[in-house]
Design an enzyme around this catalytic site. Structure first.
Site, mmCIF file in Angstrom:
data_model
loop_
_atom_site.group_PDB
_atom_site.id
_atom_site.type_symbol
_atom_site.label_atom_id
_atom_site.label_comp_id
_atom_site.label_asym_id
_atom_site.label_seq_id
_atom_site.Cartn_x
_atom_site.Cartn_y
_atom_site.Cartn_z
ATOM 1 N N GLY A 110 0.830 -1.104 0.007
ATOM 2 C CA GLY A 110 -0.132 -0.068 -0.095
ATOM 3 C C GLY A 110 0.908 1.316 -0.169
ATOM 4 N N GLY A 112 0.985 3.417 -2.345
ATOM 5 C CA GLY A 112 0.220 4.555 -3.025
ATOM 6 C C GLY A 112 0.952 4.705 -4.427
ATOM 7 N N SER A 113 0.974 3.420 -5.373
ATOM 8 C CA SER A 113 1.377 3.638 -6.586
ATOM 9 C C SER A 113 0.521 4.581 -7.558
ATOM 10 C CB SER A 113 1.703 2.268 -7.180
ATOM 11 O OG SER A 113 0.670 1.613 -7.285
ATOM 12 N N SER A 114 -0.807 4.317 -7.298
ATOM 13 C CA SER A 114 -1.744 5.113 -8.036
ATOM 14 C C SER A 114 -1.649 6.619 -7.607
ATOM 15 C CB SER A 114 -3.188 4.683 -7.649
ATOM 16 O OG SER A 114 -3.357 3.386 -7.111
ATOM 17 N N ALA A 116 0.917 8.180 -6.779
ATOM 18 C CA ALA A 116 2.268 8.649 -7.202
ATOM 19 C C ALA A 116 2.230 8.803 -8.736
ATOM 20 C CB ALA A 116 3.397 7.797 -6.836
ATOM 21 N N ASP A 157 -2.270 10.614 0.432
ATOM 22 C CA ASP A 157 -1.321 10.127 -0.328
ATOM 23 C C ASP A 157 -0.897 10.841 -1.243
ATOM 24 O OD1 ASP A 157 -3.716 9.568 -1.453
ATOM 25 O OD2 ASP A 157 -3.419 7.536 -1.700
#
Ligand code: MEV
Length: 325
Positions: A110, A112-114, A116, A157
């Protein structure tokens, strides 16, 4: 005008206040030094071409007038597509673009790739096309994108990806205050179980519907923890912060988002001498964090590994979105 640009944005870890932050309360988040790289190149063909091989998207093309309209848009492409859509809507006149992404971290954690990738795409487009974007404006376009794609989210995020460092954050960016630059002595343990944030958010919403007063009182107590943690972070009072992690973990158990795998790693870390430990993020699996003094760090890492966790080596308080060479 340049033909291409590369930026990177950091992942994040929630330190205090998860779930409560969805309901108008504050949280504390830190940016981590694992980054998502986004390269945007102008191309002659009008429209958007995406290569995000880390999430299984290759040579995926969408016309500008179809952005966000495809019924079978690949999950890994969604945030990029909506980020471009919101940018084009705001600034018009976008040439054809090719976006490539590369991530230091797995989209399973988790981290936070989305968020980022969303911040990276909008920041890169603004720099490449010479549109000046304040951090606040970058936040609001990114937040709109996240809400378009997943309907829920506090935006904490995105703030970490934009501002970096360790932040005190209130829902939807109503307040964003930098607390501390630099690392915090935190060990991150991954349970190996991928958790779906939106499902856990729904689960807590369900509990709140049935037990509104109890859940809202729990959110108020979490808010107290966040306020005290804010002071302890600024004063580097790690024994105090560890204690607050343990208290916050108790409230997350109350909200029903803890799991046995998380508990095993949390108790292992505490038995090995951590000041305190808690789950980080939505719960249901994913990661835990433990705060430990320098002399106890290795013991805490060993205990997490011995109990089936994977230690993820990251530094906290990383720099926000930036241009890469
Ligand atoms: C998930 O990492 C943290 C939540 O509070 C969701 C959010 O704030 O968007 C559960």
């Amino acid at each position: 005008m340049n033909e291409s640009i590369k930026v990177s944005a950091p992942g994040k870890l929630m330190l205090f206040g998860e779930h409560a932050v969805i309901y108008g309360n504050p949280c504390i988040v830190t940016a981590v030094d694992q980054r998502m790289e986004v390269e945007v190149r102008i191309q002659s063909k009008k429209g958007l071409l995406i290569d995000a091989r880390d999430v299984g998207v290759a040579d995926y093309f969408v016309n500008f007038n179809r952005l966000g309209k495809g019924k079978r848009t690949l999950k890994g492409a969604k945030f990029i597509e909506y980020a471009v859509k919101n940018f084009v809507k705001e600034y018009d006149n976008c040439p054809g673009i090719h976006i490539k992404t590369k991530s230091d971290f797995s989209s399973k954690f988790g981290f936070g790739s989305s968020s980022a990738v969303t911040v990276g795409v909008i920041k890169a487009l603004s720099l490449l096309l010479g549109k000046k974007l304040s951090k606040k404006k970058l936040f609001s376009l990114s937040y709109k994108t996240v809400l378009d794609v997943q309907g829920v989210g506090s935006g904490f995020d995105l703030a970490a990806a934009i501002w970096g460092g360790t932040l005190y954050f209130v829902t939807g960016g109503k307040q964003i205050t930098s607390l501390k630059k630099g690392n915090l002595p935190i060990v991150v343990g991954y349970t190996g179980i991928k958790a779906e944030t939106s499902l856990l958010v729904k689960q807590v919403a369900g509990l709140r519907k049935r037990r509104k007063r109890l859940v809202d009182s729990t959110f108020n107590l979490i808010t107290e923890v966040v306020r005290e943690a804010r002071k302890d972070i600024s004063n580097s009072n790690y024994t105090g912060l560890g204690e607050l992690m343990n208290i916050n973990q108790g409230y997350l158990e109350t909200l029903g988002v803890n799991t046995i795998e998380l508990s095993n790693l949390i108790f292992a870390a505490k038995s090995a001498g951590a000041y305190g430990a808690k789950l980080s993020g939505a719960g249901g699996g994913d990661c835990m964090v433990a705060l430990a003094s320098g002399s106890k760090m290795d013991d805490v890492k060993k205990a997490i590994k011995k109990n089936g966790g994977k230690v993820i080596d990251v530094k906290m308080g990383a720099e926000g979105v930036r241009v890469e060479k």
